[in-house]
Design a protein around this motif. Structure first.
Motif, PDB file in Angstrom:
ATOM      1  N   GLU A 160       0.814  -1.230   0.000  1.00  0.00           N
ATOM      2  CA  GLU A 160       0.000   0.000   0.000  1.00  0.00           C
ATOM      3  C   GLU A 160       0.845   1.277   0.000  1.00  0.00           C
ATOM      4  OE1 GLU A 160      -3.287   0.123  -0.057  1.00  0.00           O
ATOM      5  OE2 GLU A 160      -3.757  -2.003   0.170  1.00  0.00           O
ATOM      6  N   VAL A 161       2.092   1.195   0.422  1.00  0.00           N
ATOM      7  CA  VAL A 161       2.981   2.355   0.575  1.00  0.00           C
ATOM      8  C   VAL A 161       2.216   3.558   1.167  1.00  0.00           C
ATOM      9  CG1 VAL A 161       4.811   3.733  -0.483  1.00  0.00           C
ATOM     10  CG2 VAL A 161       4.234   1.514  -1.430  1.00  0.00           C
ATOM     11  N   PRO A 162       1.856   3.472   2.437  1.00  0.00           N
ATOM     12  CA  PRO A 162       1.075   4.547   3.074  1.00  0.00           C
ATOM     13  C   PRO A 162       1.928   5.800   3.322  1.00  0.00           C
ATOM     14  CG  PRO A 162       1.744   2.946   4.709  1.00  0.00           C
ATOM     15  CD  PRO A 162       2.200   2.402   3.397  1.00  0.00           C
ATOM     16  N   ASP A 163       1.258   6.884   3.722  1.00  0.00           N
ATOM     17  CA  ASP A 163       1.975   8.128   4.027  1.00  0.00           C
ATOM     18  C   ASP A 163       2.613   8.078   5.405  1.00  0.00           C
ATOM     19  OD1 ASP A 163       1.131   9.674   1.654  1.00  0.00           O
ATOM     20  OD2 ASP A 163      -0.850   9.332   2.501  1.00  0.00           O
ATOM     21  N   LEU A 164       2.081   7.241   6.269  1.00  0.00           N
ATOM     22  CA  LEU A 164       2.561   7.160   7.655  1.00  0.00           C
ATOM     23  C   LEU A 164       2.216   5.784   8.216  1.00  0.00           C
ATOM     24  CD1 LEU A 164       3.565   8.561  10.334  1.00  0.00           C
ATOM     25  CD2 LEU A 164       1.195   9.284  10.677  1.00  0.00           C
ATOM     26  N   ILE A 165       3.121   5.269   9.065  1.00  0.00           N
ATOM     27  CA  ILE A 165       2.847   3.994   9.734  1.00  0.00           C
ATOM     28  C   ILE A 165       2.831   4.235  11.238  1.00  0.00           C
ATOM     29  CG2 ILE A 165       3.665   1.636  10.173  1.00  0.00           C
ATOM     30  CD1 ILE A 165       5.008   1.727   7.388  1.00  0.00           C
ATOM     31  N   LEU A 166       1.762   3.806  11.888  1.00  0.00           N
ATOM     32  CA  LEU A 166       1.702   3.799  13.356  1.00  0.00           C
ATOM     33  C   LEU A 166       1.955   2.359  13.775  1.00  0.00           C
ATOM     34  CD1 LEU A 166      -1.482   6.013  14.009  1.00  0.00           C
ATOM     35  CD2 LEU A 166       0.913   6.687  14.192  1.00  0.00           C
ATOM     36  N   LEU A 167       2.999   2.152  14.563  1.00  0.00           N
ATOM     37  CA  LEU A 167       3.473   0.790  14.817  1.00  0.00           C
ATOM     38  C   LEU A 167       3.573   0.484  16.301  1.00  0.00           C
ATOM     39  CD1 LEU A 167       4.778  -1.824  13.579  1.00  0.00           C
ATOM     40  CD2 LEU A 167       6.973  -0.610  13.669  1.00  0.00           C
ATOM     41  N   ASP A 168       2.865  -0.556  16.722  1.00  0.00           N
ATOM     42  CA  ASP A 168       3.001  -1.059  18.089  1.00  0.00           C
ATOM     43  C   ASP A 168       4.310  -1.848  18.170  1.00  0.00           C
ATOM     44  OD1 ASP A 168       2.399  -1.781  20.696  1.00  0.00           O
ATOM     45  OD2 ASP A 168       1.032  -3.398  20.126  1.00  0.00           O
ATOM     46  N   LEU A 169       4.856  -1.977  19.372  1.00  0.00           N
ATOM     47  CA  LEU A 169       6.118  -2.720  19.512  1.00  0.00           C
ATOM     48  C   LEU A 169       5.897  -4.167  19.927  1.00  0.00           C
ATOM     49  CD1 LEU A 169       8.732  -0.347  21.202  1.00  0.00           C
ATOM     50  CD2 LEU A 169       8.518  -0.993  18.803  1.00  0.00           C
ATOM     51  N   LEU A 170       5.101  -4.364  20.973  1.00  0.00           N
ATOM     52  CA  LEU A 170       4.947  -5.699  21.544  1.00  0.00           C
ATOM     53  C   LEU A 170       3.798  -6.414  20.839  1.00  0.00           C
ATOM     54  CD1 LEU A 170       6.278  -7.389  23.714  1.00  0.00           C
ATOM     55  CD2 LEU A 170       4.641  -6.503  25.365  1.00  0.00           C
ATOM     56  N   MET A 171       4.148  -7.278  19.878  1.00  0.00           N
ATOM     57  CA  MET A 171       3.125  -7.980  19.097  1.00  0.00           C
ATOM     58  C   MET A 171       3.563  -9.413  18.853  1.00  0.00           C
ATOM     59  SD  MET A 171       1.954  -5.313  16.115  1.00  0.00           S
ATOM     60  CE  MET A 171       3.616  -5.048  15.487  1.00  0.00           C
ATOM     61  N   PRO A 172       2.588 -10.317  18.658  1.00  0.00           N
ATOM     62  CA  PRO A 172       2.953 -11.691  18.298  1.00  0.00           C
ATOM     63  C   PRO A 172       3.421 -11.764  16.844  1.00  0.00           C
ATOM     64  CG  PRO A 172       0.583 -11.430  18.320  1.00  0.00           C
ATOM     65  CD  PRO A 172       1.155 -10.133  18.795  1.00  0.00           C
ATOM     66  N   LYS A 173       3.926 -12.914  16.472  1.00  0.00           N
ATOM     67  CA  LYS A 173       4.434 -13.210  15.117  1.00  0.00           C
ATOM     68  C   LYS A 173       5.705 -12.423  14.829  1.00  0.00           C
ATOM     69  CE  LYS A 173       0.111 -14.728  13.038  1.00  0.00           C
ATOM     70  NZ  LYS A 173      -0.816 -14.614  11.925  1.00  0.00           N
ATOM     71  N   LEU A 174       5.567 -11.125  14.587  1.00  0.00           N
ATOM     72  CA  LEU A 174       6.746 -10.313  14.281  1.00  0.00           C
ATOM     73  C   LEU A 174       6.695  -9.049  15.154  1.00  0.00           C
ATOM     74  CD1 LEU A 174       9.146 -10.380  12.297  1.00  0.00           C
ATOM     75  CD2 LEU A 174       7.759  -9.038  10.712  1.00  0.00           C
ATOM     76  N   PRO A 175       7.628  -8.909  16.103  1.00  0.00           N
ATOM     77  CA  PRO A 175       7.591  -7.723  16.979  1.00  0.00           C
ATOM     78  C   PRO A 175       7.804  -6.438  16.173  1.00  0.00           C
ATOM     79  CG  PRO A 175       9.136  -9.386  17.801  1.00  0.00           C
ATOM     80  CD  PRO A 175       8.731  -9.811  16.419  1.00  0.00           C
ATOM     81  N   GLY A 176       7.279  -5.341  16.727  1.00  0.00           N
ATOM     82  CA  GLY A 176       7.377  -4.062  16.036  1.00  0.00           C
ATOM     83  C   GLY A 176       8.803  -3.652  15.717  1.00  0.00           C
ATOM     84  N   ILE A 177       9.727  -3.974  16.591  1.00  0.00           N
ATOM     85  CA  ILE A 177      11.116  -3.578  16.368  1.00  0.00           C
ATOM     86  C   ILE A 177      11.674  -4.239  15.107  1.00  0.00           C
ATOM     87  CG2 ILE A 177      12.184  -5.386  17.799  1.00  0.00           C
ATOM     88  CD1 ILE A 177      13.322  -1.944  18.323  1.00  0.00           C
ATOM     89  N   GLU A 178      11.275  -5.500  14.872  1.00  0.00           N
ATOM     90  CA  GLU A 178      11.727  -6.202  13.663  1.00  0.00           C
ATOM     91  C   GLU A 178      11.027  -5.644  12.427  1.00  0.00           C
ATOM     92  OE1 GLU A 178      14.268  -8.195  13.347  1.00  0.00           O
ATOM     93  OE2 GLU A 178      14.573  -7.804  15.468  1.00  0.00           O
ATOM     94  N   VAL A 179       9.745  -5.297  12.583  1.00  0.00           N
ATOM     95  CA  VAL A 179       9.025  -4.680  11.462  1.00  0.00           C
ATOM     96  C   VAL A 179       9.735  -3.394  11.058  1.00  0.00           C
ATOM     97  CG1 VAL A 179       6.845  -3.619  10.727  1.00  0.00           C
ATOM     98  CG2 VAL A 179       6.804  -5.663  12.185  1.00  0.00           C
ATOM     99  N   LEU A 180      10.084  -2.583  12.053  1.00  0.00           N
ATOM    100  CA  LEU A 180      10.769  -1.318  11.779  1.00  0.00           C
ATOM    101  C   LEU A 180      12.107  -1.572  11.072  1.00  0.00           C
ATOM    102  CD1 LEU A 180      11.007   1.767  12.137  1.00  0.00           C
ATOM    103  CD2 LEU A 180      11.971   1.335  14.416  1.00  0.00           C
ATOM    104  N   ARG A 181      12.858  -2.542  11.576  1.00  0.00           N
ATOM    105  CA  ARG A 181      14.166  -2.846  10.984  1.00  0.00           C
ATOM    106  C   ARG A 181      14.010  -3.245   9.505  1.00  0.00           C
ATOM    107  NH1 ARG A 181      18.036  -4.217  14.661  1.00  0.00           N
ATOM    108  NH2 ARG A 181      16.499  -5.213  16.011  1.00  0.00           N
ATOM    109  N   LEU A 182      13.013  -4.086   9.223  1.00  0.00           N
ATOM    110  CA  LEU A 182      12.802  -4.562   7.849  1.00  0.00           C
ATOM    111  C   LEU A 182      12.286  -3.441   6.951  1.00  0.00           C
ATOM    112  CD1 LEU A 182      11.284  -8.027   8.796  1.00  0.00           C
ATOM    113  CD2 LEU A 182      13.449  -7.655   7.584  1.00  0.00           C
ATOM    114  N   LEU A 183      11.419  -2.591   7.496  1.00  0.00           N
ATOM    115  CA  LEU A 183      10.912  -1.458   6.703  1.00  0.00           C
ATOM    116  C   LEU A 183      12.048  -0.529   6.288  1.00  0.00           C
ATOM    117  CD1 LEU A 183       7.712  -0.473   8.764  1.00  0.00           C
ATOM    118  CD2 LEU A 183       7.739  -1.387   6.427  1.00  0.00           C
ATOM    119  N   LYS A 184      12.955  -0.270   7.230  1.00  0.00           N
ATOM    120  CA  LYS A 184      14.040   0.673   6.943  1.00  0.00           C
ATOM    121  C   LYS A 184      15.126   0.056   6.064  1.00  0.00           C
ATOM    122  CE  LYS A 184      12.099   4.059   8.914  1.00  0.00           C
ATOM    123  NZ  LYS A 184      11.531   5.105   8.024  1.00  0.00           N
TER     124      LYS A 184
END
Lengths: 124, 139
Positions: B48-72
């Motif tokens: 979707e390539v959004p204009d902004l991402i609001l990201l929780d940190l503590l989540m199952p499957k893939l933690p927010g910190i890993e999501v952030l690392r992969l996004l960047k």
């Protein structure tokens, strides 16, 4: 008889209502309370199941999630117990969590009644 | 519903908070794309390539910190601003996500839905004009 104001921060409920338009505020609040009343027992049950196997992370994650929704609904007592559970799972053996989980369960029953009183029986 | 064109990806595993934030932000004219866990959030960010991402940190499957690392690390998503929405007030969590390139760190329990909406609108406005608010740098 539960007095809603003893159990709930009614100002927090007002803030939830204010966040959306008047057209949607009643239906959203009912929807959110239903989600909360459905999810909270599942999270408490997940904590109970995690304690005997020493899964501190699972207890902490469930408490963390429940603290968020409790805070937004104004369930102060539940939010405080969840915070204590999060702290406990970081610092001590998770077996010590059982009394707090019992306390959380008891507080949830009070919150459930208070929310039902607030919504006049609209929540399931 | 009139929208102002901004598209927000909301990655939050708690369905109570996800729904509450979704409705509140939508009422401000934003298009909200909800994601229920880190894996779904990562997939939707690429699609979707959004204009902004609001990201929780503590989540199952893939933690927010890993999501952030992969996004960047992905050229397709690295320029999307990511605001962390967490209940953790640990200094090391804040430092780590800011070093990874988060645009801000907001503590959920400190924000009402109304304040969250105001901050998001403020961030988008500042971002449109090439700047950032102080509150976006640290919640």
């Amino acid at each position: 008889m539960t007095d809603a104001a003893d159990v709930l921060d009614l100002a927090a409920l007002s803030r939830l209502r204010e966040a959306v338009s008047a057209d949607e505020s009643s239906s959203l609040l009912i929807e959110l309370v239903e989600v909360f009343l459905s999810d909270a027992p599942e999270r408490i049950a997940a904590m109970r199941q995690a304690v005997p196997v020493g899964a501190a992370g699972a207890v902490g994650m469930a408490a963390h999630a429940l603290r968020g929704s409790s805070t937004y609904l104004g369930a102060r007592g539940m939010a405080q117990i969840c915070r204590a559970l999060e702290a406990l799972t970081e610092a001590q053996p998770v077996a010590g969590a059982i009394p707090l989980i019992d306390q959380l369960d008891h507080e949830f029953q009070r919150v459930k009644v208070a929310l039902e009183l607030q919504l006049g029986g609209h929540a399931r | 519903m009139h929208t102002n064109g901004h598209r927000i990806l909301l990655v939050e595993d708690d369905r109570f908070l996800r729904r509450a934030c979704e409705v509140s932000l939508r009422q401000r004219g934003l298009v909200v794309i909800p994601a229920a866990d880190g894996e779904e959030g990562l997939r939707l960010a690429g699609a979707e390539v959004p204009d902004l991402i609001l990201l929780d940190l503590l989540m199952p499957k893939l933690p927010g910190i890993e999501v952030l690392r992969l996004l960047k690390a992905d050229p397709a998503t690295k320029n999307i601003p990511v605001l962390i929405l967490s209940n953790s007030s640990r200094e090391r969590d804040m430092q780590e996500v800011m070093q990874l390139g988060a645009a801000g760190y907001w503590i959920k329990s400190n924000l009402s839905l109304k304040e969250l909406g105001e901050r998001v609108m403020g961030f988008l406005g500042a971002n449109d004009s090439g700047g950032q608010t102080d509150s976006a740098r640290r919640g």
